[in-house]
Scaffold this motif. Structure first.
Motif, PDB file in Angstrom:
ATOM      1  N   ALA A  76       0.836  -1.210   0.000  1.00 51.09           N
ATOM      2  CA  ALA A  76       0.000   0.000   0.000  1.00 51.09           C
ATOM      3  C   ALA A  76       0.866   1.253   0.000  1.00 51.09           C
ATOM      4  O   ALA A  76       0.568   2.233  -0.709  1.00 51.09           O
ATOM      5  CB  ALA A  76      -0.923  -0.010   1.212  1.00 51.09           C
ATOM      6  N   ASN A  77       1.932   1.256   0.768  1.00 45.42           N
ATOM      7  CA  ASN A  77       2.837   2.405   0.801  1.00 45.42           C
ATOM      8  C   ASN A  77       3.550   2.590  -0.540  1.00 45.42           C
ATOM      9  O   ASN A  77       3.737   3.716  -0.998  1.00 45.42           O
ATOM     10  CB  ASN A  77       3.854   2.237   1.925  1.00 45.42           C
ATOM     11  N   ARG A  78       3.945   1.488  -1.148  1.00 41.91           N
ATOM     12  CA  ARG A  78       4.608   1.586  -2.450  1.00 41.91           C
ATOM     13  C   ARG A  78       3.676   2.214  -3.482  1.00 41.91           C
ATOM     14  O   ARG A  78       4.070   3.139  -4.219  1.00 41.91           O
ATOM     15  CB  ARG A  78       5.055   0.195  -2.913  1.00 41.91           C
ATOM     16  N   VAL A  79       2.444   1.745  -3.552  1.00 42.21           N
ATOM     17  CA  VAL A  79       1.483   2.271  -4.523  1.00 42.21           C
ATOM     18  C   VAL A  79       1.208   3.751  -4.265  1.00 42.21           C
ATOM     19  O   VAL A  79       1.191   4.568  -5.187  1.00 42.21           O
ATOM     20  CB  VAL A  79       0.177   1.454  -4.468  1.00 42.21           C
ATOM     21  N   TRP A  80       1.022   4.093  -2.984  1.00 42.32           N
ATOM     22  CA  TRP A  80       0.671   5.487  -2.656  1.00 42.32           C
ATOM     23  C   TRP A  80       1.828   6.435  -2.950  1.00 42.32           C
ATOM     24  O   TRP A  80       1.670   7.433  -3.656  1.00 42.32           O
ATOM     25  CB  TRP A  80       0.262   5.591  -1.195  1.00 42.32           C
ATOM     26  N   PHE A  81       3.004   6.155  -2.402  1.00 44.85           N
ATOM     27  CA  PHE A  81       4.100   7.119  -2.483  1.00 44.85           C
ATOM     28  C   PHE A  81       4.806   7.099  -3.831  1.00 44.85           C
ATOM     29  O   PHE A  81       5.539   8.040  -4.152  1.00 44.85           O
ATOM     30  CB  PHE A  81       5.088   6.883  -1.339  1.00 44.85           C
ATOM     31  N   ALA A  82       4.562   6.092  -4.645  1.00 45.60           N
ATOM     32  CA  ALA A  82       5.076   6.131  -6.013  1.00 45.60           C
ATOM     33  C   ALA A  82       4.401   7.237  -6.810  1.00 45.60           C
ATOM     34  O   ALA A  82       5.001   7.814  -7.733  1.00 45.60           O
ATOM     35  CB  ALA A  82       4.852   4.787  -6.698  1.00 45.60           C
ATOM     36  N   ALA A  83       3.167   7.570  -6.436  1.00 41.24           N
ATOM     37  CA  ALA A  83       2.404   8.541  -7.221  1.00 41.24           C
ATOM     38  C   ALA A  83       2.000   9.791  -6.461  1.00 41.24           C
ATOM     39  O   ALA A  83       1.685  10.813  -7.078  1.00 41.24           O
ATOM     40  CB  ALA A  83       1.137   7.861  -7.768  1.00 41.24           C
TER      41      ALA A  83
ATOM     42  N   LEU B  92      -8.851  -2.199   2.629  1.00 40.45           N
ATOM     43  CA  LEU B  92      -8.402  -1.879   3.983  1.00 40.45           C
ATOM     44  C   LEU B  92      -8.157  -0.383   4.145  1.00 40.45           C
ATOM     45  O   LEU B  92      -7.807   0.314   3.193  1.00 40.45           O
ATOM     46  CB  LEU B  92      -7.126  -2.647   4.311  1.00 40.45           C
ATOM     47  N   VAL B  93      -8.343   0.090   5.375  1.00 41.76           N
ATOM     48  CA  VAL B  93      -8.161   1.501   5.691  1.00 41.76           C
ATOM     49  C   VAL B  93      -6.788   1.696   6.323  1.00 41.76           C
ATOM     50  O   VAL B  93      -6.436   1.007   7.293  1.00 41.76           O
ATOM     51  CB  VAL B  93      -9.255   2.011   6.657  1.00 41.76           C
ATOM     52  N   TYR B  94      -6.048   2.646   5.778  1.00 39.85           N
ATOM     53  CA  TYR B  94      -4.739   2.997   6.321  1.00 39.85           C
ATOM     54  C   TYR B  94      -4.796   4.428   6.838  1.00 39.85           C
ATOM     55  O   TYR B  94      -5.595   5.243   6.374  1.00 39.85           O
ATOM     56  CB  TYR B  94      -3.657   2.879   5.240  1.00 39.85           C
ATOM     57  N   ALA B  95      -3.965   4.725   7.806  1.00 41.65           N
ATOM     58  CA  ALA B  95      -3.857   6.084   8.326  1.00 41.65           C
ATOM     59  C   ALA B  95      -2.417   6.540   8.176  1.00 41.65           C
ATOM     60  O   ALA B  95      -1.480   5.747   8.353  1.00 41.65           O
ATOM     61  CB  ALA B  95      -4.275   6.146   9.797  1.00 41.65           C
ATOM     62  N   TYR B  96      -2.247   7.814   7.849  1.00 40.39           N
ATOM     63  CA  TYR B  96      -0.898   8.351   7.657  1.00 40.39           C
ATOM     64  C   TYR B  96      -0.369   8.932   8.962  1.00 40.39           C
ATOM     65  O   TYR B  96      -0.967   9.839   9.532  1.00 40.39           O
ATOM     66  CB  TYR B  96      -0.903   9.432   6.570  1.00 40.39           C
ATOM     67  N   TYR B  97       0.742   8.385   9.416  1.00 46.32           N
ATOM     68  CA  TYR B  97       1.444   8.893  10.593  1.00 46.32           C
ATOM     69  C   TYR B  97       2.816   9.390  10.138  1.00 46.32           C
ATOM     70  O   TYR B  97       3.654   8.580   9.716  1.00 46.32           O
ATOM     71  CB  TYR B  97       1.592   7.805  11.657  1.00 46.32           C
ATOM     72  N   PRO B  98       3.046  10.703  10.165  1.00 49.16           N
ATOM     73  CA  PRO B  98       4.313  11.250   9.655  1.00 49.16           C
ATOM     74  C   PRO B  98       5.527  10.542  10.245  1.00 49.16           C
ATOM     75  O   PRO B  98       5.642  10.371  11.449  1.00 49.16           O
ATOM     76  CB  PRO B  98       4.255  12.723  10.085  1.00 49.16           C
ATOM     77  N   GLY B  99       6.403  10.132   9.368  1.00 47.93           N
ATOM     78  CA  GLY B  99       7.594   9.399   9.793  1.00 47.93           C
ATOM     79  C   GLY B  99       7.396   7.903   9.835  1.00 47.93           C
ATOM     80  O   GLY B  99       8.362   7.156   9.970  1.00 47.93           O
ATOM     81  N   HIS B 100       6.137   7.450   9.717  1.00 54.11           N
ATOM     82  CA  HIS B 100       5.830   6.016   9.759  1.00 54.11           C
ATOM     83  C   HIS B 100       5.059   5.564   8.520  1.00 54.11           C
ATOM     84  O   HIS B 100       4.654   4.406   8.436  1.00 54.11           O
ATOM     85  CB  HIS B 100       5.010   5.677  11.000  1.00 54.11           C
ATOM     86  N   GLY B 101       4.804   6.467   7.588  1.00 56.46           N
ATOM     87  CA  GLY B 101       4.079   6.104   6.384  1.00 56.46           C
ATOM     88  C   GLY B 101       2.627   5.781   6.636  1.00 56.46           C
ATOM     89  O   GLY B 101       2.025   6.207   7.634  1.00 56.46           O
ATOM     90  N   LEU B 102       2.037   5.037   5.710  1.00 54.77           N
ATOM     91  CA  LEU B 102       0.653   4.585   5.855  1.00 54.77           C
ATOM     92  C   LEU B 102       0.653   3.343   6.739  1.00 54.77           C
ATOM     93  O   LEU B 102       1.391   2.391   6.492  1.00 54.77           O
ATOM     94  CB  LEU B 102       0.034   4.250   4.499  1.00 54.77           C
ATOM     95  N   GLN B 103      -0.198   3.363   7.754  1.00 50.35           N
ATOM     96  CA  GLN B 103      -0.264   2.260   8.701  1.00 50.35           C
ATOM     97  C   GLN B 103      -1.657   1.635   8.681  1.00 50.35           C
ATOM     98  O   GLN B 103      -2.658   2.352   8.712  1.00 50.35           O
ATOM     99  CB  GLN B 103       0.037   2.757  10.119  1.00 50.35           C
ATOM    100  N   LEU B 104      -1.699   0.316   8.617  1.00 48.50           N
ATOM    101  CA  LEU B 104      -2.978  -0.380   8.769  1.00 48.50           C
ATOM    102  C   LEU B 104      -3.538  -0.019  10.141  1.00 48.50           C
ATOM    103  O   LEU B 104      -2.903  -0.265  11.163  1.00 48.50           O
ATOM    104  CB  LEU B 104      -2.764  -1.887   8.652  1.00 48.50           C
ATOM    105  N   GLN B 105      -4.731   0.590  10.157  1.00 49.12           N
ATOM    106  CA  GLN B 105      -5.282   1.132  11.394  1.00 49.12           C
ATOM    107  C   GLN B 105      -6.489   0.285  11.816  1.00 49.12           C
ATOM    108  O   GLN B 105      -7.589   0.432  11.280  1.00 49.12           O
ATOM    109  CB  GLN B 105      -5.706   2.587  11.170  1.00 49.12           C
ATOM    110  N   PRO B 106      -6.309  -0.627  12.775  1.00 52.88           N
ATOM    111  CA  PRO B 106      -7.417  -1.522  13.147  1.00 52.88           C
ATOM    112  C   PRO B 106      -8.692  -0.792  13.552  1.00 52.88           C
ATOM    113  O   PRO B 106      -9.783  -1.165  13.112  1.00 52.88           O
ATOM    114  CB  PRO B 106      -6.830  -2.322  14.312  1.00 52.88           C
ATOM    115  N   LEU B 107      -8.581   0.234  14.403  1.00 51.47           N
ATOM    116  CA  LEU B 107      -9.789   0.913  14.863  1.00 51.47           C
ATOM    117  C   LEU B 107     -10.533   1.551  13.700  1.00 51.47           C
ATOM    118  O   LEU B 107     -11.764   1.446  13.596  1.00 51.47           O
ATOM    119  CB  LEU B 107      -9.432   1.977  15.900  1.00 51.47           C
TER     120      LEU B 107
END
Length: 468
Positions: free
Chosen positions: A127-134, A151-166
């Motif tokens: 997911a990070n590869r697809v997002w940050f490539a573009a 799936l839903v990801y959340a962006y945390y600066p310095g940690h990229g897109l993170q799978l966010q369970p909540l």
């Protein structure tokens, strides 16, 4: 009441002073952490460590052939994109994608990059590869999805897109409310594939980034509670036995003590479930109440008597704590820190829900109190003290200095208004968000076109931010 300070007339040579402070709604924003530069060289080294771990696990026979090739392909494609991003104009995108590979290597060094964790972690890497490539990084904590992945990801600066369970289980609930059962089931099926088995035979959905007080991988009682609630609702709507089975696999974590790797905390008043299992000293009321609500809903749908007993015990414990989260003018998030507007409204709603589910009048009482705080203007106790005069260097040029110490009873967005003796506003300045406690406003006496008005504010009140 708008908390206006009482004006006091100054000597004839100067007739301006601080006059009023007004309340506006605010939301706490977590500051964006500084991003450490992740070089291609660092990620090459990190990728090597991940490949070594993959090789060891492959030799043990714990990966299928498809998994072996799939994970290696994910790593290879991520490194390919990293090299295309190795330009100054794309540095932030490179840093975020690189952080994913570095974290995989970190987990490998800790012995936590297990076959079960590889499923969600390599999906997250893709997911990070697809997002940050573009695309450039989205706003902090923005919820995003990538093409072909529900799936839903959340962006945390310095940690990229993170799978966010909540966020994912909240979205399952939103599909249920909208009666979009096809979308709901598709997301559940994807979440089932990334569930991680835990010691003791239960499953959970993990957070895969280091957070202050919590080292990856870590768990959340609130996310687990919303998961069983959403799965029970899905089973009720579709009668899919796999949804109920997954809920039953997740439930035991809420009954397993923290000391044994579970999500259950205990206090003198009863059960509770920390928002961050690895950092239970942060007792966040809204997270605890949501878990209790989720257990009540799960028990009502499934008829599970044990889950109902847990919910009742948890509700008793939460009710006993309510006075500690009430300042008399606003709610507290945890410890001495005030809730922001969004969390204050959330807790008001949760209190009403618990009042309905339990019949406990304490929940109704505090729901009504918190709702009243929402529409009651702040109280600003201000007393004008001695004024330090700054005599003008140019004749007829008004210059003075005014200090206005005050005490604020709730978190507010403040504005300084300066009026003359006739009540006309001669200067105004936005002071920004101030938390409850002592506030000292300084005005340097600049007015109108002679020079721009200027003010500053300092507070000794509590400040800071904690994320889920």
């Amino acid at each position: 009441m708008n908390g206006a300070a009482h004006p006091r007339e100054l000597p004839s040579w100067r007739r301006w002073l601080a006059a009023a402070v007004v309340l506006a709604a605010m939301l706490t924003a977590c500051p964006e952490p500084a991003l450490a530069r992740v070089t291609v060289g660092q990620t090459v080294q990190a990728a090597g460590s991940v490949r070594t771990t993959l090789a060891v696990i492959e030799q043990s026979g714990r990966l299928t052939l498809d998994q072996r090739y799939g994970y290696r392909r994910s790593l290879r494609e991520a490194m390919r994109v990293m090299r295309t991003l190795d330009l100054p104009s794309k540095a932030r995108r490179r840093d975020e994608l690189g952080s994913q590979i570095v974290m995989l290597a970190t987990l490998a060094s800790r012995g936590d990059l297990t076959p079960a964790r590889m499923r969600p972690l390599f999906r997250q890497l893709d997911a990070n590869r697809v997002w940050f490539a573009a695309s450039a990084p989205p706003k902090p904590v923005a919820r995003v999805s990538v093409p072909g992945d529900p799936l839903v990801y959340a962006y945390y600066p310095g940690h990229g897109l993170q799978l966010q369970p909540l966020f994912n289980w909240t979205k399952v609930n939103s599909y249920w409310f909208a009666k979009d059962y096809a979308g709901m089931q598709e997301l559940i099926d994807r979440l089932a594939a990334v569930a991680v088995p835990q010691p003791g035979g239960w499953v959970s959905w993990e957070y895969a980034f280091d957070y202050p007080g919590s080292r990856a991988p870590w768990l959340s009682g609130m996310a687990q509670g919303v998961a069983i609630q959403a799965l029970a609702r899905a089973w009720q709507a579709t009668h899919n036995p796999e949804d109920l089975a997954l809920a039953q696999q997740a439930l035991p974590g809420l009954g397993r003590p923290l000391a044994d790797g579970g999500l259950l905390g205990r206090s003198e008043s009863g059960r509770w479930w920390p928002l961050y299992a690895a950092h239970p000293s942060l007792r966040v009321l809204n997270g605890d109440m949501q878990t209790v609500i989720s257990l009540y809903d799960y028990a009502a749908i499934t008829g599970d008597a044990e889950a109902l007993a847990w919910a009742q015990d948890g509700a008793h414990a939460a009710a006993a704590l309510l006075p500690k989260y009430d300042t008399g003018a606003w709610s507290l998030y945890q410890g001495p820190r005030e809730a922001n507007l969004g969390y204050h409204d959330l807790m008001t709603l949760q209190l009403r829900q618990l009042a309905l589910r339990t019949g406990n009048l304490a929940f109704r009482t505090y729901a009504d109190r918190f709702a009243q705080y929402r529409v009651t203007a702040p109280v600003i106790a201000a007393r004008i003290g001695a004024i330090a005069r700054a005599y003008p260097s140019v004749p007829e040029s008004p210059r003075a200095a005014v200090s206005v110490p005050a005490h604020l009873d709730k978190v507010s967005s403040l504005r300084l208004l300066v009026t003359d003796a006739g009540g006309s506003i001669v200067a105004a300045h936005e002071l920004g968000t101030q938390r409850r406690g002592r506030v000292t406003v300084l005005w340097d006496g600049r007015v109108g076109r002679r020079c721009a008005c200027c003010a500053s504010a300092a507070t000794t009140g509590t400040s800071g931010c904690v994320g889920a």
